[in-house]
Design a protein around this motif. Sequence first.
Motif, mmCIF file in Angstrom:
data_model
loop_
_atom_site.group_PDB
_atom_site.id
_atom_site.type_symbol
_atom_site.label_atom_id
_atom_site.label_comp_id
_atom_site.label_asym_id
_atom_site.label_seq_id
_atom_site.Cartn_x
_atom_site.Cartn_y
_atom_site.Cartn_z
ATOM 1 N N UNK A 38 0.855 -1.195 0.000
ATOM 2 C CA UNK A 38 0.000 0.000 0.000
ATOM 3 C C UNK A 38 0.887 1.240 0.000
ATOM 4 N N UNK A 39 0.724 2.093 -0.981
ATOM 5 C CA UNK A 39 1.569 3.285 -1.134
ATOM 6 C C UNK A 39 0.693 4.542 -1.111
ATOM 7 N N UNK A 40 1.096 5.499 -0.281
ATOM 8 C CA UNK A 40 0.317 6.732 -0.127
ATOM 9 C C UNK A 40 0.325 7.602 -1.384
ATOM 10 N N UNK A 41 1.479 7.651 -2.032
ATOM 11 C CA UNK A 41 1.615 8.550 -3.187
ATOM 12 C C UNK A 41 1.026 7.924 -4.459
ATOM 13 N N UNK A 42 1.045 8.722 -5.524
ATOM 14 C CA UNK A 42 0.576 8.200 -6.819
ATOM 15 C C UNK A 42 1.733 7.632 -7.635
ATOM 16 N N UNK A 43 2.832 7.356 -6.966
ATOM 17 C CA UNK A 43 4.011 6.781 -7.640
ATOM 18 C C UNK A 43 4.775 5.935 -6.644
ATOM 19 N N UNK A 44 5.640 5.066 -7.158
ATOM 20 C CA UNK A 44 6.522 4.299 -6.268
ATOM 21 C C UNK A 44 7.885 4.999 -6.198
ATOM 22 N N UNK A 45 8.734 4.531 -5.305
ATOM 23 C CA UNK A 45 10.109 5.066 -5.248
ATOM 24 C C UNK A 45 10.401 5.892 -4.013
ATOM 25 N N UNK A 46 9.368 6.419 -3.351
ATOM 26 C CA UNK A 46 9.584 7.190 -2.126
ATOM 27 C C UNK A 46 10.542 8.347 -2.343
ATOM 28 N N UNK A 47 11.633 8.348 -1.587
ATOM 29 C CA UNK A 47 12.609 9.444 -1.684
ATOM 30 C C UNK A 47 13.532 9.305 -2.896
ATOM 31 N N UNK A 48 13.270 8.359 -3.779
ATOM 32 C CA UNK A 48 13.939 8.362 -5.090
ATOM 33 C C UNK A 48 12.873 8.761 -6.109
ATOM 34 N N UNK A 49 13.188 9.712 -6.931
ATOM 35 C CA UNK A 49 12.176 10.284 -7.827
ATOM 36 C C UNK A 49 12.900 10.954 -9.001
ATOM 37 N N UNK A 50 12.782 10.382 -10.179
ATOM 38 C CA UNK A 50 13.449 10.924 -11.365
ATOM 39 C C UNK A 50 12.351 11.498 -12.255
ATOM 40 N N UNK A 51 12.463 12.791 -12.575
ATOM 41 C CA UNK A 51 11.366 13.401 -13.329
ATOM 42 C C UNK A 51 11.892 14.558 -14.187
ATOM 43 N N UNK A 58 15.722 15.351 -14.121
ATOM 44 C CA UNK A 58 16.428 15.555 -12.852
ATOM 45 C C UNK A 58 16.242 14.375 -11.901
ATOM 46 N N UNK A 59 17.244 14.164 -11.078
ATOM 47 C CA UNK A 59 17.136 13.227 -9.960
ATOM 48 C C UNK A 59 16.718 14.056 -8.748
ATOM 49 N N UNK A 60 15.429 14.070 -8.470
ATOM 50 C CA UNK A 60 14.905 14.943 -7.420
ATOM 51 C C UNK A 60 15.286 14.424 -6.027
ATOM 52 N N UNK A 61 15.441 13.120 -5.928
ATOM 53 C CA UNK A 61 15.793 12.499 -4.639
ATOM 54 C C UNK A 61 17.131 11.790 -4.701
ATOM 55 N N UNK A 62 17.193 10.593 -4.104
ATOM 56 C CA UNK A 62 18.439 9.826 -4.019
ATOM 57 C C UNK A 62 18.941 9.400 -5.390
ATOM 58 N N UNK A 63 20.265 9.391 -5.565
ATOM 59 C CA UNK A 63 20.788 9.084 -6.895
ATOM 60 C C UNK A 63 22.127 8.353 -6.913
ATOM 61 N N UNK A 64 23.043 8.659 -5.967
ATOM 62 C CA UNK A 64 24.402 8.125 -6.090
ATOM 63 C C UNK A 64 24.546 6.762 -5.416
ATOM 64 N N UNK A 65 25.501 5.988 -5.949
ATOM 65 C CA UNK A 65 25.834 4.675 -5.369
ATOM 66 C C UNK A 65 27.334 4.661 -5.102
ATOM 67 N N UNK A 66 27.725 4.160 -3.926
ATOM 68 C CA UNK A 66 29.157 3.997 -3.651
ATOM 69 C C UNK A 66 29.535 2.517 -3.786
ATOM 70 N N UNK A 67 30.839 2.230 -3.974
ATOM 71 C CA UNK A 67 31.250 0.852 -4.294
ATOM 72 C C UNK A 67 30.911 -0.173 -3.217
ATOM 73 N N UNK A 68 30.754 0.278 -1.960
ATOM 74 C CA UNK A 68 30.438 -0.674 -0.882
ATOM 75 C C UNK A 68 28.944 -1.018 -0.836
ATOM 76 N N UNK A 69 28.132 -0.339 -1.638
ATOM 77 C CA UNK A 69 26.674 -0.546 -1.561
ATOM 78 C C UNK A 69 26.271 -1.729 -2.438
#
Length: 455
Positions: A38-51, A58-69
């Motif tokens: 169940x998701x409150x918004x009209x989209x998935x991804x939460x704090x990741x949002x590319x629009x 733009x990457x409005x939310x989270x975007x980068x990955x580090x090598x340990x991830x």
Amino acid sequence: MAEQKPELQADVVVVGAGPAGLMAARTLTKGGERVVVLEARDRVGGRTWSDTVDGAWLEIGGQWISPDQTELLGLVEELGKETYQRYREGRSVFVAGDGARTVYEGADFPVSPGTLAEVERLTAILDGLAAELGPEEPWAHEKARELDTISFHHWLRIQSADEDACELIGMFIAGAMLTKPAHAFSALQAVLMAASAGSFSNLLDEDFILDRRVIGGMQSVSQAMAAELGDAVVLNAPVRTLAWGGDGVRAEADGVTVTARRAILAVPPTLYSRISYEPPLPRRQHQLHQHLSMGLVIKVHAVYERPFWRDENLSGTCFGVGQIVQEVYDNTNHGDERGTLVGFVSDEYADAMFALSAEERKAAILGSIAHYLGPEALNAEVYYESDWGSEEWTRGAYAASFDLGGLSRYGADQRTPVGPIHFACSDIASEGYQHVDGALRMGRRAAEEILAARV
Ligand SMILES: Cc1cc2nc3c(=O)[nH]c(=O)nc-3n(C[C@H](O)[C@H](O)[C@H](O)COP(=O)(O)OP(=O)(O)OC[C@H]3O[C@@H](n4cnc5c(N)ncnc54)[C@H](O)[C@@H]3O)c2cc1C
């Protein structure tokens, strides 16, 4: 007559379709469980949002990955997605507390030899503590209470008399990570942040911590997981009430009710109290949840006809102490002709900016970027501020952290299920804490707890 809400049955109901909730649902589905998300918004991804905003992607939310991830890197690969490196050729810019601008090369900040030595010494102390306490349960260490009852600001000043070194080190956890002033969280919380990224040295190294981006955007990772789940993901369905007991849960959302054996709350812990629980959650959780709060940061996007800074052999990487925009990076999209800069305005600087009109704020923020990269920075074709503090279903950025003393007092209970209710979110993660990677790890962990408990 009032229309009846649809009633769905599932083994597990997941609240929230961010990376944590979707990873939980994916893991459970693979394990043979019937899941509804169940998701409150009209989209998935939460704090990741590319629009696309004003013609700029733009990457409005989270975007980068580090090598340990590795949880995130593994998922990206499994989903058939590709990544690319952040642009990093050329020299960086540093602006000192007095406003002096220096262009420099290499990893060492252009500060006095004495301050640099102190930065190195403090880094070694923090690296040592991060390795000693670790990210999994720092609250259990014998030094936990001592480190948790002093603010990071004051702890730094006990370690060193060099104010510039303290400011600089403080910035990389306060403004850059927890997005709270260094007096607002403990040294233990700072050590957790460092340990969760492998070391404090990793947080200082932008080539490590901001290494790669996903082609197609970070949100596309969540979208791909949601596509696998199909109709099991219900959008526009904020959960208002969770009734729970020995025989399961009943989630009342706008437009739908789901009855299940168990629930996973995959929302930021600061939003738990937005849901009514029947019966109420235990006293311990009521207390614990009140000691967490969201940071605040404005992620600023400025798009230019071309990446003009590269002409002067500048990488676009800039750091500044006491500046409105404390970090700037080249955020040009993969295969994009235009040049994009991203800048971050954190904590009290964000408060000050939000007190201005939109026009004044834009002028102040672009002015701060221009101080690093020259007057061409003022001529952005597209200018956009990611304002997660105004988002009903997030209410801050990047993530939640404990107040002074909260981590040692309550940390051990933050992931402990309450009856049939389990918890998953990047903000309660160990490795990958406050990052997409940590969200995925927590989603998988909560799902595996449920799968393991099956008889
Ligand atoms: C500006 C910004 C920049 C960032 N940069 C990076 C980065 O570069 N790299 C990185 O790894 N991470 C970054 N992050 C952090 C990263 O985005 C988060 O750690 C991650 O998205 C957390 O995932 P989550 O699933 O735990 O929570 P969320 O992404 O917050 O997802 C929770 C979901 O729950 C939903 N929800 C809330 N309440 C309810 C309810 N009552 N009923 C139903 N649904 C509900 C929300 O709508 C949301 O979709 C950034 C975050 C921000 C805001």
